[in-house]
Structures are given as structure tokens and as C-alpha cells.
Design a protein around this motif. Structure first.
Motif, short mmCIF file in Angstrom:
data_model
loop_
_atom_site.label_atom_id
_atom_site.label_comp_id
_atom_site.label_asym_id
_atom_site.label_seq_id
_atom_site.Cartn_x
_atom_site.Cartn_y
_atom_site.Cartn_z
N ASP A 45 129.55 -4.32 137.33
CA ASP A 45 129.97 -3.39 138.38
C ASP A 45 131.44 -3.69 138.66
N SER A 46 132.34 -2.71 138.38
CA SER A 46 133.77 -2.95 138.47
C SER A 46 134.45 -1.85 139.29
N HIS A 47 135.35 -2.29 140.18
CA HIS A 47 136.13 -1.37 141.01
C HIS A 47 137.61 -1.75 140.89
N THR A 48 138.44 -0.77 140.52
CA THR A 48 139.85 -1.02 140.23
C THR A 48 140.72 -0.03 140.99
N SER A 49 141.86 -0.51 141.49
CA SER A 49 142.83 0.37 142.13
C SER A 49 144.23 -0.07 141.74
N LEU A 50 145.15 0.89 141.66
CA LEU A 50 146.54 0.63 141.33
C LEU A 50 147.42 1.57 142.15
N SER A 51 148.43 1.00 142.79
CA SER A 51 149.43 1.81 143.49
C SER A 51 150.81 1.40 143.01
N ILE A 52 151.68 2.39 142.82
CA ILE A 52 153.05 2.17 142.40
C ILE A 52 153.97 2.77 143.46
N ASP A 53 154.84 1.91 144.01
CA ASP A 53 155.70 2.30 145.13
C ASP A 53 154.88 2.90 146.27
N GLY A 54 153.66 2.34 146.46
CA GLY A 54 152.81 2.78 147.55
C GLY A 54 151.97 3.99 147.25
N ALA A 55 152.16 4.64 146.09
CA ALA A 55 151.41 5.85 145.75
C ALA A 55 150.23 5.49 144.87
N PRO A 56 149.00 5.86 145.26
CA PRO A 56 147.82 5.56 144.42
C PRO A 56 147.92 6.26 143.07
N GLN A 57 147.46 5.56 142.03
CA GLN A 57 147.50 6.08 140.67
C GLN A 57 146.09 6.39 140.17
N VAL A 58 146.00 7.38 139.29
CA VAL A 58 144.72 7.75 138.69
C VAL A 58 144.49 6.88 137.46
N LEU A 59 143.36 6.19 137.42
CA LEU A 59 143.01 5.32 136.31
C LEU A 59 141.70 5.77 135.69
#
Length: 681
Positions: free
Chosen positions: A343-357
């Protein structure tokens, strides 16, 4: 070399190496190691001629994760607890002998290996305890220490127990001070920065085992708990194109648990039953961030954050029935069922903006069943045939960002033949179909904020790699205690797992693991053991291993032939040990050859290169129960460096164009390590 020869004059005459019987089974009694500075079963295994310890593979299931060492004829019923750690907890005083089987033998499960060692323990051993204190001083000012407590003994009723506790800190020798440089194809001023970084690992580990008679057999329980925290802060002091300070931080916390049981019982004069149950779990949280450390200087407040939380578990049930027919034939049959979940949950933000992964949040489950039949037959005293066939079936399902369900089925035959042509020469051949296991790490998204590699998308819809492997090896005894093994292997690969492009929902192109093509791989390996008693140099042992590889697959981006990503073309190592019984000491060194590897992605090529490094050591035993060991890792500092070069193309590599080049170099930290070890009982 002359200094070592002078020291060697203090060495006592070494025990002669055991002769190889025609059937290819060699017994090394405890007396063989007399005069050698061995304190544990691990030390003894490392002194065996032409034997390299294989701790096993990190794969799901029990059958395919085996190493090449048994204890009392049985494989340890543990996966998370490494084989070398298990051997290190066995005092040398408890070892009666070590048998080495080359090519197979009736009644011995070779676990897919051509050479295997069996550590036979003395019966009725009393209580024994070990206390070890270690300290590591790093040249950047860190002083890291640890303590290890281990014990074993007997209880009334034929019961035995084992336990261990290990806490401490260690330095990551894979990073250190360095430089970061990016040269741009458009000839603008390069990016130049000085790197300051260090990695520290904090560990707490607890192990235990209890074995007891039950219903005419033996039942063994084992437990394992591991808590680990890894921190790697980094600062990049930028000097071009303008002064800047960039800060990166990586924190990874891991919690591992394992509980297992093995029951073995004779169900007839020549038949035994073995049952294994095992459950493991892992919870890992990764938090990586990057930011401009002083926005007031740069005029901007750029910050990137990557977060991943994953939980995985595995439940294994296994049953094996073994039957011997006389002294020349044995047959075993069994089945294994494994249920794996991630079970995996991932998040990424660049310069504060959430990115679609892609595949950022997924739950993957694999239900895997395997059945097998194995046969070991010795038709002649000089000939052994080891054959088996296994059939596996996996049901894989994924929910969340990626929804899929599929079934995979494979047959895996294997045939190995060993022929002792003369008393000092053995020939071994092997033909086997190997089916790799899907790596759950490939199913989920990941990234590295400290370089230009960028985001890697997850891909749960992978097929395992399948190889037909042919191997031929010859082992030749040279002189007393010395031998050489030459081996060649050829792999015919189907569904090679490598890297390829994937298109995200926003139209961007990302890298992901994927099945790229069929291919081939070839290996040539030389392994040798040299003792020099016959030439007057007593107590010296030199072991070496060298492997050269070639591979060919079709690149999914350029459609041209290339090597498999991250495959080392060359690996080599040399280990030397000089026993000095007159001083109750031993000295030596480990020399690890530099290696390089190349990884291909749709828009970049990454080259890793590590330089050769050495680790000298000395150990003194003023008493049989007390030892002092000193190691100097990376003695050739500051000449040991890791170079990470990334060629970043303006688009897919098939389009061409001049790439930007990022080069990160690290000089590994210099340190010295001291361990005091005291035995009781």
C-alpha cells in the motif's frame, strides 16, 4: 610483500587442507581452523577455500530467497534477518565442522546453488554470550558507536534458545564532500556548486529464537524486529551563475518485523517432513525536500517536496516432504503459498504546486503459489545429477490510480551435473529456466531531488523477466589448500525489465520501469584461493573473485542495441589474511575493485563510476574470549570518489540534440573503526 613475509615467520604451521573425496563433499573440522583467528561461524565460512558467501536474494517467497549456507542441514527459517548476521551470532566454539557440497549430493537441498556449505553445530552446548562494543570516528567530526549483545544456550527438555540486541549509529560511506557542475549545451554560464553532505544511519535491532521437541520432531520459532532512521542532509554552496545556497534533506524511517516457525519430523526411516510459516511486514516513510536556504539573497522562495508512505507485508506457508532411497538417490516434493501486499501513497510538489504522478497511490496484492519436485542422484561415485522442476502461478491485482488484474504462470526446470574427472578436478554444468520476481518498488512513483534524473513513474503492469541460463564451470586443485574455479554463463532473456517513457495526464513525458525486449547476457568468472605453506609462507590466505559481463537489449527509445541498465561490466575483489598465532593476531586487507554502470532513460543517460578502494584490518586476541579489531575503511582516501554523470537531452534521445551535462562527484569520508568483543561461557 616483504613486510608480510617477515610477519609470517611468526605463524604456526597451518593445518593441511582436506582432500576432496570423489563425491565432491569436503568436511572442514574445527581443527582445520586452529591457528586462525576465527571467533564466529562467519569467520570460519570466509576461510573456506573457493567459497564465497551468498546471503540470498531479496525477493518475495521463501524458495527463491535462499543463500548458500545451511545450519545443521537446514536453511534458517528467516528472511529479514540476514544470513551473515545469523552466522556472526554463532560462536566458533559451537561449530563441530563445516561441510562443503559441490555439485549436489543425495539428501541435500542445494537451493538452486552449485556449491553450498553446511555448518554443523556441536550438540549439548552450554550457555554462551557475546558483548561487542564498537566505535567509528569520521574525519568530519562524527563519533558513532554501537553495542551488540548476543546469547545462546540450552534449556531442560532438549530446548535451545538464541537472542540478540544491536543498537548504534553508522556512517554512510557512499556520500561525502564534493562538487556539482552543470554544463549547458547553449553555452550559458555553467552551474557550479560545492557540496557538503553526510549520511547517518541509526539502528535498533532485536532477534530471538526458541527450538523445542514436539510430537517426535523439532519446532523452531524465530522473531526479528528492526527500527532504522536514515538522514542525509545536503548543502550546495553555489558560486555560478550567482551566489546561492541550496539545501536538500532526506529522512527515511523504516520499521521491519518478522515472525516465523519451522517444524521438521521424521515420518519414516528415510522420510522427513518440513513445515514453514513466516510473516514479515515493513513500514517505510520517505521525506525528501529541497529549497533555497536564503530567499532574501536569491529573491525567490523555491521549495520542492517529495513524500512517500508505504506499507508491505508477506505471509508464507510452505510444506516439503523429503525421501531418501539408499545412499545414492533422494527425492523431495513440496508446495509454497505466499500472499504479498503493498500500500503506497506518494506526493510531489514543485515550487509549492502539486504535481500529477502516474501510479502515485496504489494498493498491489500478489497471491503466489509454487509447487516443486527435486531429485539428487549419484549413479557413480564421481557423478552427481541434481534436477528439479517447479511450477508457479501468480494472481496480481492493483487498485487506486492503476486498476488491473492478471495471472502469470511459469514452469521452471533445472538440471545440474557435476563430474569429478580426477581427484583434483571437477566439472559442473547447469541448464535452468529462471523467472525473476517483480519488484514492488517498480510499482510506485519515486524521485531524487538532488540531481537531474527527475520523477520516475510507477508501473504495476509489469511482467517478470525470464531467462534460460546455461553454465559451465571447472574447479581445479592447484597445490595444497589452493584451487581455481573458472565459470562461464549465458542468459537468453525474455521480457527484460528496464526503463521506458510514459505519458502523464497533463501531457508530460515521464520515465517508468517497463518490459523492453528480449536480449542476452554473458558472464565469465574466476574465483581462486591461494595458500602459501608449500612455499614457506605460513598462515597466509589470499582469495579473489573477478566477473566480467556483456549484455545486449533493444533500447525502447532509440530502437538500437545497448547494454542492460545498471549492469556492471566488471566486478572484482581481493581478500588477504595473514594469521600470526605467535602474537595471537591476524592482519590483512580487503580490496574492492572500482566499478561503473550506465542507466538509460528516454531523455537521459546516467553514468556511475566508483574508484577502487581498500580496507586494511588487524585483530588481536590476547585471550580466547577477548578480541580487539581495528579497521581503516577507505584507506586510500581522498582518492576514493563516486562520479555521477548525467547527460540530459532536450527531448527523447531518438530525436538527438546536444545534451546538458550534470556531474556530481563525492569524496568518501575517511574513518577508523574499533571493536572490542568479549565472550562468556
Amino acid at each position: 610483500m616483504s613486510l608480510l613475509l617477515v610477519l609470517a615467520q611468526a605463524a604456526a604451521p597451518a593445518n593441511p587442507a582436506p582432500a576432496i573425496p570423489p563425491q565432491g563433499v569436503v568436511s572442514y573440522p574445527a581443527s582445520y581452523f586452529a591457528g586462525a583467528n576465527t571467533g564466529t561461524a562467519l569467520d570460519m565460512v570466509n576461510r573456506i577455500p573457493d567459497f564465497l558467501l551468498d546471503t540470498g536474494a531479496s525477493v518475495r517467497g521463501f524458495e527463491g530467497a535462499a543463500g548458500n549456507v545451511l545450519v545443521n542441514g537446514e536453511r534458517p527459517a528467516a528472511k529479514s534477518d540476514p544470513l551473515d548476521a545469523i552466522l556472526q551470532r554463532i560462536p566458533a566454539a559451537r561449530v563441530e565442522r563445516i561441510d562443503v557440497i559441490r555439485g549436489g549430493a543425495p539428501g541435500v537441498d542445494m537451493q538452486g546453488k552449485t556449491v553450498i556449505a553446511n555448518v554443523v553445530l556441536k550438540k549439548g552446548a552450554g550457555a554462551h554470550a557475546i558483548v561487542a562494543l564498537a566505535s567509528q570516528h569520521v574525519d568530519d567530526g562524527r563519533n558513532l558507536g554501537g553495542i551488540r549483545l548476543e546469547g545462546s544456550g540450552s534449556l531442560p527438555g532438549g530446548r535451545t534458545w538464541e537472542g540478540g540486541l544491536h543498537v548504534g549509529k553508522g556512517a554512510d560511506d557512499g556520500v561525502g564532500p564534493g562538487h556539482n557542475e552543470v554544463r549547458f549545451a547553449d553555452r550559458r554560464p555553467p552551474f557550479l556548486a560545492r557540496i557538503k553532505t553526510a549520511g547517518t544511519d541509526t539502528l535498533g535491532q532485536l532477534t530471538g529464537a526458541l527450538e523445542t521437541p514436539l510430537l517426535g520432531g523439532r519446532l523452531r520459532f524465530n522473531t526479528y524486529f528492526n527500527q532504522e532512521k536514515f538522514k542525509e542532509p545536503e548543502q550546495d554552496f553555489v558560486s555560478s551563475p550567482a551566489a546561492d545556497l541550496q539545501a536538500f534533506n532526506l529522512v527515511q524511517k523504516t520499521y521491519d518485523t518478522e515472525g516465523g516457525a519451522r517444524y521438521s519430523r521424521a515420518v519414516g526411516p528415510s522420510t522427513t517432513l518440513e513445515l514453514v510459516g513466516l510473516r514479515t511486514s515493513r513500514h517505510r516513510k520517505t521525506d525528501s525536500s529541497s529549497a533555497d536556504a536564503d530567499p532574501a539573497v536569491t529573491g525567490r522562495d523555491a521549495a520542492d517536496d517529495f513524500f512517500n508512505l508505504r506499507s508491505s507485508s508477506e505471509l508464507i506457508l510452505r510444506a516439503v516432504l523429503k525421501h531418501r532411497i539408499g545412499s545414492t538417490l533422494s527425492i523431495e516434493a513440496g508446495a509454497e503459498n505466499a500472499d504479498n501486499k503493498l500500500d503506497s501513497h506518494t506526493s510531489l510538489s514543485i515550487d509549492g504546486a502539486p504535481q500529477v504522478l502516474p501510479a502515485a497511490n496504489v494498493r498491489v496484492e500478489e497471491k503466489r503459489t509454487e509447487s516443486f519436485v527435486k531429485l539428487a542422484w549419484r549413479p557413480l561415485s564421481t557423478l552427481t545429477v541434481d534436477a528439479d522442476v517447479a511450477y508457479e502461478s501468480s494472481d496480481i491485482s492493483s487498485r487506486g490510480d492503476v486498476v488491473l488484474a492478471k495471472r502469470l504462470q511459469f514452469a521452471r526446470p533445472r538440471l545440474a551435473v557435476a563430474w569429478t574427472a580426477t581427484r583434483g578436478t571437477q566439472l559442473r554444468v547447469r541448464l535452468e529456466r529462471v523467472v525473476g520476481q517483480l519488484n514492488f518498488d517498480d510499482f510506485v512513483a519515486s524521485t531524487n531531488l538532488t540531481n537531474s534524473v527527475g520523477v520516475t513513474a510507477g508501473n504495476p503492469n509489469l511482467n517478470p523477466e525470464q531467462d534460460w541460463v546455461g553454465e559451465a564451470a571447472i574447479e581445479r586443485q592447484l597445490w595444497r589448500g589452493s584451487s581455481l574455479i573458472l565459470a562461464a554463463r549465458h542468459f537468453e532473456i525474455t521480457d527484460a525489465v528496464d526503463r521506458g517513457p510514459v505519458f502523464a495526464a497533463d501531457g508530460s513525458v515521464l520515465d517508468q520501469p517497463t518490459n523492453i525486449s528480449s536480449g542476452t547476457k554473458d558472464e565469465v568468472e574466476a574465483t581462486g584461493t591461494l595458500r602459501f605453506e608449500s612455499f614457506g609462507w605460513k598462515g597466509a590466505l589470499l582469495k579473489f573473485d573477478i566477473v566480467e559481463r556483456w549484455s545486449h537489449v533493444t533500447d525502447p527509445t532509440t530502437r538500437q542495441m545497448r547494454a542492460i541498465s545498471n549492469l556492471h561490466p566488471l566486478d572484482w575483489s581481493v581478500n588477504f589474511n595473514q594469521d600470526l598465532p605467535a602474537y595471537d593476531a591476524s592482519v590483512g586487507f580487503d580490496l574492492f575493485g572500482g566499478w561503473q554502470q550506465r542507466a538509460y532513460r528516454f531523455n537521459l543517460i546516467e553514468n556511475y563510476k566508483l574508484q577502487t578502494y581498500a580496507r586494511p584490518f588487524a585483530e588481536w586476541k590476547p585471550r580466547p574470549d577477548l578480541s580487539l579489531r581495528v579497521e581503516l575503511p577507505l584507506i586510500n582516501h581522498p582518492h576514493v570518489r563516486l562520479r555521477d554523470e548525467i547527460l540530459i537531452f532536450p527531448g527523447p534521445r531518438s530525436v538527438g540534440g546536444t545534451p546538458d551535462v550534470q556531474e556530481r562527484t563525492f569524496t568518501f569520508p575517511y574513518s577508523w573503526y574499533v571493536r572490542i568483543r568479549k565472550e562468556f561461557g
